[in-house]
Scaffold this motif. Structure first.
Motif, PDB file in Angstrom:
ATOM      1  N   MET A   1       3.297-109.772 -32.632  1.00 23.46           N
ATOM      2  CA  MET A   1       1.992-109.360 -32.142  1.00 23.46           C
ATOM      3  C   MET A   1       2.152-108.704 -30.764  1.00 23.46           C
ATOM      4  N   HIS A   2       1.371-107.721 -30.523  1.00 23.74           N
ATOM      5  CA  HIS A   2       1.389-106.931 -29.296  1.00 23.74           C
ATOM      6  C   HIS A   2       0.872-107.734 -28.084  1.00 23.74           C
ATOM      7  N   LYS A   3       1.520-107.591 -26.948  1.00 28.90           N
ATOM      8  CA  LYS A   3       1.089-108.263 -25.715  1.00 28.90           C
ATOM      9  C   LYS A   3       0.123-107.353 -24.960  1.00 28.90           C
ATOM     10  N   PRO A   4      -0.996-107.910 -24.456  1.00 28.67           N
ATOM     11  CA  PRO A   4      -1.936-107.100 -23.677  1.00 28.67           C
ATOM     12  C   PRO A   4      -1.353-106.757 -22.307  1.00 28.67           C
ATOM     13  N   ARG A   5      -1.950-105.804 -21.661  1.00 31.84           N
ATOM     14  CA  ARG A   5      -1.508-105.420 -20.318  1.00 31.84           C
ATOM     15  C   ARG A   5      -1.703-106.602 -19.351  1.00 31.84           C
ATOM     16  N   HIS A   6      -0.702-106.852 -18.533  1.00 28.83           N
ATOM     17  CA  HIS A   6      -0.772-107.930 -17.532  1.00 28.83           C
ATOM     18  C   HIS A   6      -1.459-107.396 -16.279  1.00 28.83           C
ATOM     19  N   PRO A   7      -2.319-108.208 -15.613  1.00 26.73           N
ATOM     20  CA  PRO A   7      -2.985-107.757 -14.385  1.00 26.73           C
ATOM     21  C   PRO A   7      -2.028-107.414 -13.243  1.00 26.73           C
ATOM     22  N   GLY A   8      -0.772-107.884 -13.313  1.00 25.45           N
ATOM     23  CA  GLY A   8       0.219-107.443 -12.331  1.00 25.45           C
ATOM     24  C   GLY A   8       0.703-108.481 -11.342  1.00 25.45           C
ATOM     25  N   PHE A   9       0.110-109.676 -11.344  1.00 25.64           N
ATOM     26  CA  PHE A   9       0.545-110.707 -10.400  1.00 25.64           C
ATOM     27  C   PHE A   9       0.259-112.093 -10.974  1.00 25.64           C
ATOM     28  N   ILE A  10       0.935-113.097 -10.408  1.00 27.32           N
ATOM     29  CA  ILE A  10       0.667-114.503 -10.718  1.00 27.32           C
ATOM     30  C   ILE A  10       0.468-115.227  -9.394  1.00 27.32           C
ATOM     31  N   CYS A  11      -0.622-115.983  -9.287  1.00 24.61           N
ATOM     32  CA  CYS A  11      -0.904-116.801  -8.091  1.00 24.61           C
ATOM     33  C   CYS A  11      -0.374-118.206  -8.338  1.00 24.61           C
ATOM     34  N   TYR A  12       0.309-118.750  -7.366  1.00 24.52           N
ATOM     35  CA  TYR A  12       0.810-120.115  -7.437  1.00 24.52           C
ATOM     36  C   TYR A  12      -0.020-120.970  -6.495  1.00 24.52           C
ATOM     37  N   ILE A  13      -0.557-122.067  -7.021  1.00 24.64           N
ATOM     38  CA  ILE A  13      -1.503-122.919  -6.314  1.00 24.64           C
ATOM     39  C   ILE A  13      -0.926-124.318  -6.162  1.00 24.64           C
ATOM     40  N   ASP A  14      -1.087-124.913  -4.962  1.00 25.50           N
ATOM     41  CA  ASP A  14      -0.736-126.307  -4.724  1.00 25.50           C
ATOM     42  C   ASP A  14      -1.852-127.161  -5.336  1.00 25.50           C
ATOM     43  N   GLY A  15      -1.512-128.017  -6.283  1.00 23.75           N
ATOM     44  CA  GLY A  15      -2.505-128.818  -6.990  1.00 23.75           C
ATOM     45  C   GLY A  15      -3.252-129.809  -6.121  1.00 23.75           C
ATOM     46  N   LYS A  16      -2.652-130.258  -5.043  1.00 29.65           N
ATOM     47  CA  LYS A  16      -3.328-131.227  -4.166  1.00 29.65           C
ATOM     48  C   LYS A  16      -4.324-130.546  -3.240  1.00 29.65           C
ATOM     49  N   THR A  17      -3.940-129.430  -2.654  1.00 31.33           N
ATOM     50  CA  THR A  17      -4.804-128.764  -1.676  1.00 31.33           C
ATOM     51  C   THR A  17      -5.663-127.661  -2.308  1.00 31.33           C
ATOM     52  N   GLN A  18      -5.290-127.236  -3.514  1.00 35.76           N
ATOM     53  CA  GLN A  18      -5.949-126.111  -4.203  1.00 35.76           C
ATOM     54  C   GLN A  18      -5.816-124.798  -3.422  1.00 35.76           C
ATOM     55  N   GLN A  19      -4.830-124.726  -2.542  1.00 38.07           N
ATOM     56  CA  GLN A  19      -4.578-123.525  -1.754  1.00 38.07           C
ATOM     57  C   GLN A  19      -3.478-122.692  -2.411  1.00 38.07           C
ATOM     58  N   GLU A  20      -3.629-121.383  -2.323  1.00 36.52           N
ATOM     59  CA  GLU A  20      -2.592-120.481  -2.824  1.00 36.52           C
ATOM     60  C   GLU A  20      -1.382-120.577  -1.912  1.00 36.52           C
ATOM     61  N   VAL A  21      -0.218-120.814  -2.508  1.00 35.10           N
ATOM     62  CA  VAL A  21       1.009-120.920  -1.724  1.00 35.10           C
ATOM     63  C   VAL A  21       1.896-119.686  -1.880  1.00 35.10           C
ATOM     64  N   ARG A  22       1.624-118.903  -2.947  1.00 34.83           N
ATOM     65  CA  ARG A  22       2.443-117.717  -3.178  1.00 34.83           C
ATOM     66  C   ARG A  22       1.749-116.834  -4.208  1.00 34.83           C
ATOM     67  N   ARG A  23       1.949-115.554  -4.070  1.00 35.05           N
ATOM     68  CA  ARG A  23       1.462-114.581  -5.060  1.00 35.05           C
ATOM     69  C   ARG A  23       2.644-113.673  -5.359  1.00 35.05           C
ATOM     70  N   MET A  24       3.011-113.600  -6.624  1.00 37.46           N
ATOM     71  CA  MET A  24       4.186-112.822  -6.997  1.00 37.46           C
ATOM     72  C   MET A  24       3.805-111.666  -7.911  1.00 37.46           C
ATOM     73  N   GLU A  25       4.398-110.518  -7.631  1.00 37.88           N
ATOM     74  CA  GLU A  25       4.257-109.368  -8.522  1.00 37.88           C
ATOM     75  C   GLU A  25       4.920-109.728  -9.848  1.00 37.88           C
ATOM     76  N   ILE A  26       4.369-109.248 -10.924  1.00 37.81           N
ATOM     77  CA  ILE A  26       4.873-109.584 -12.243  1.00 37.81           C
ATOM     78  C   ILE A  26       6.335-109.176 -12.422  1.00 37.81           C
ATOM     79  N   SER A  27       6.763-108.129 -11.730  1.00 37.43           N
ATOM     80  CA  SER A  27       8.156-107.675 -11.836  1.00 37.43           C
ATOM     81  C   SER A  27       9.135-108.696 -11.244  1.00 37.43           C
ATOM     82  N   GLN A  28       8.639-109.650 -10.437  1.00 36.14           N
ATOM     83  CA  GLN A  28       9.494-110.670  -9.827  1.00 36.14           C
ATOM     84  C   GLN A  28       9.563-111.950 -10.659  1.00 36.14           C
ATOM     85  N   VAL A  29       8.821-111.995 -11.750  1.00 38.00           N
ATOM     86  CA  VAL A  29       8.715-113.204 -12.572  1.00 38.00           C
ATOM     87  C   VAL A  29       9.459-112.979 -13.888  1.00 38.00           C
ATOM     88  N   PRO A  30      10.271-113.948 -14.332  1.00 38.82           N
ATOM     89  CA  PRO A  30      10.964-113.781 -15.614  1.00 38.82           C
ATOM     90  C   PRO A  30       9.965-113.507 -16.746  1.00 38.82           C
TER      91      PRO A  30
END
Length: 77
Positions: free
Chosen positions: A1-30
């Motif tokens: 099945m075909h994969k849809p276009r990715h928005p281009g980034f993934i946000c990483y959130i600390d579950g305790k604080t709910q704060q964003e700790v990192r935002r990575m471009e999709i090209s940096q993610v396996p």
């Protein structure tokens, strides 16, 4: 099945604080971590929430509509 276009980034959130700790471009993610396969097909992962409790770490991955796509539990030994 075909994969849809990715928005281009993934946000990483600390579950305790709910704060964003990192935002990575999709090209940096396996490729295996960019999408999750669901009953509806491939969905882009856009947010990962990591919560550490004791020797356990839970990762929850979400799609563009804030739907939970998959959850992984890691245990430190």
């Amino acid at each position: 099945m075909h994969k849809p276009r990715h928005p281009g980034f993934i946000c990483y959130i600390d579950g305790k604080t709910q704060q964003e700790v990192r935002r990575m471009e999709i090209s940096q993610v396996p490729e295996a971590l960019q999408y999750a396969q669901t009953a509806k097909g491939w969905v882009p992962v856009v947010k990962v929430v990591a919560l550490e409790e004791g020797n356990q770490r839970t990762l929850r991955e979400y799609g563009p509509g804030d739907e939970l796509l998959r959850s992984t539990v890691q245990v430190r030994q």
